[in-house]
Design an enzyme around this catalytic site. Sequence first.
Site, PDB file in Angstrom:
ATOM      1  N   ASP A  69      11.631   6.826  -0.901  1.00  0.00           N
ATOM      2  CA  ASP A  69      12.814   6.293  -1.583  1.00  0.00           C
ATOM      3  C   ASP A  69      12.599   4.806  -1.862  1.00  0.00           C
ATOM      4  OD1 ASP A  69      12.997   5.427   1.011  1.00  0.00           O
ATOM      5  OD2 ASP A  69      15.074   6.075   1.322  1.00  0.00           O
ATOM      6  N   SER A  70      11.458   4.270  -1.382  1.00  0.00           N
ATOM      7  CA  SER A  70      11.052   2.910  -1.741  1.00  0.00           C
ATOM      8  C   SER A  70      10.760   2.802  -3.232  1.00  0.00           C
ATOM      9  CB  SER A  70       9.819   2.486  -0.932  1.00  0.00           C
ATOM     10  OG  SER A  70       8.790   3.448  -1.083  1.00  0.00           O
ATOM     11  N   ASP A 108      11.009  11.808   0.221  1.00  0.00           N
ATOM     12  CA  ASP A 108      12.123  11.318   1.042  1.00  0.00           C
ATOM     13  C   ASP A 108      13.435  11.961   0.625  1.00  0.00           C
ATOM     14  OD1 ASP A 108      11.721   9.467   3.103  1.00  0.00           O
ATOM     15  OD2 ASP A 108      11.227   7.867   1.677  1.00  0.00           O
ATOM     16  N   LYS A 138      10.893  14.145   4.051  1.00  0.00           N
ATOM     17  CA  LYS A 138      10.975  13.150   5.126  1.00  0.00           C
ATOM     18  C   LYS A 138      12.418  12.710   5.253  1.00  0.00           C
ATOM     19  CE  LYS A 138       9.208   8.758   4.775  1.00  0.00           C
ATOM     20  NZ  LYS A 138      10.439   7.959   4.933  1.00  0.00           N
ATOM     21  N   GLU A 140      15.127  10.034   7.387  1.00  0.00           N
ATOM     22  CA  GLU A 140      15.353   8.925   8.319  1.00  0.00           C
ATOM     23  C   GLU A 140      16.453   9.302   9.310  1.00  0.00           C
ATOM     24  OE1 GLU A 140      16.133   5.185   6.382  1.00  0.00           O
ATOM     25  OE2 GLU A 140      14.398   5.388   5.060  1.00  0.00           O
ATOM     26  N   GLU A 206       8.445   3.233  11.825  1.00  0.00           N
ATOM     27  CA  GLU A 206       8.346   2.011  11.006  1.00  0.00           C
ATOM     28  C   GLU A 206       8.767   0.811  11.851  1.00  0.00           C
ATOM     29  OE1 GLU A 206      10.129   2.258   7.137  1.00  0.00           O
ATOM     30  OE2 GLU A 206       9.828   0.115   6.736  1.00  0.00           O
TER      31      GLU A 206
HETATM   32  O1  KIV Z   1      10.127   5.018   1.334  1.00  0.00           O
HETATM   33  C1  KIV Z   1       9.024   4.714   1.817  1.00  0.00           C
HETATM   34  O2  KIV Z   1       8.104   4.255   1.127  1.00  0.00           O
HETATM   35  C2  KIV Z   1       8.837   4.898   3.239  1.00  0.00           C
HETATM   36  C3  KIV Z   1       7.598   4.318   3.834  1.00  0.00           C
HETATM   37  C4  KIV Z   1       7.758   2.875   3.992  1.00  0.00           C
HETATM   38  C5  KIV Z   1       7.255   4.983   5.099  1.00  0.00           C
HETATM   39  O3  KIV Z   1       9.655   5.472   3.898  1.00  0.00           O
END
Ligand code: KIV
Length: 290
Positions: A69-70, A108, A138, A140, A206
């Site tokens: 989600d980055s 994510d 993934k 969080e 992280e």
């Molecule tokens: O969104 C992302 O890029 C991440 C990484 C920093 C692990 O969660």
Amino acid sequence: MNSAETPAPYGTGSPTAANASPPSAARIRTHHLQAAKDEGRRFAMLTAYDQYAAEIFDGAGIEVLLIGDSAANNVLGHATTLPITLDEMILFSRAVTRGARRALVVADLPFGSYEVSPAQGVESSIRLMKEGLVHAVKMEGGKDYADTVRAIVRAGIPVMAHVGFTPQSEHSLGGYRVQGRGDAGRRVVEDAVALAEAGAFCVLMEMVPADVAAEVDKAVSVPTIGIGAGSATTGQVLVWQDMAGLRAGRQAKFVKQFADVRSVLTQAARAYGDEVRDGSFPGPDHSFQG
Ligand code: KIV
């Protein structure tokens, strides 16, 4: 990584523009990552948000690609990861899965797509798998999300847990800060253990102290991945624009820049602009003759 996969007993379909690349015999699966941990080997993960990044990193042997989600900060120009939507994540996922032939592709679950209930988490994960064509999701969050992990895994979807600093919670965590210093390290270990017990195939950490990450890696049997978590984890991940030096400005302590792509692109754009302005591009080599 070794793959002794039995060919599918049914057709895998032909690749079309709408399909992900067909799985090759060497597709990395979650059990290959588990084997890496069991055998004391390491693997690499990078973010990717488009087909060329996916194709290049996949070809370079990166085992896991993450549609993080980055993408909110690194592609869409937002200040945080919070605004990105599930629909946007699906769009990026479709591009990456078209470009990756070998890597395990993980997407994510963005902020707002799983917090309401385990059922919401399952529905969002199904969309990432069905429309984004990714191989795992993934998520969080700490042990409070164990039920959600359990529900998603029950639906047949592999879940990578993400503990320690969780950027979607940056406002409640008080900004980008290392998590798990001192007594708080116990909480990181408990979160990781609870999520692994709930069925997560991997735990990503992280920005946690290296000794806490090492403790987590010992406490869980599944592979671990670190970003700012020292060197004891099974795998490492970086955002590709940080790794390749595309992004300008101050970098986090855990970032190592392996190239200077920003300078290469700047030089290319300058050279192109100069040649257009002085009339040397396009010359005869780049023009059609009648
Ligand atoms: O969104 C992302 O890029 C991440 C990484 C920093 C692990 O969660």
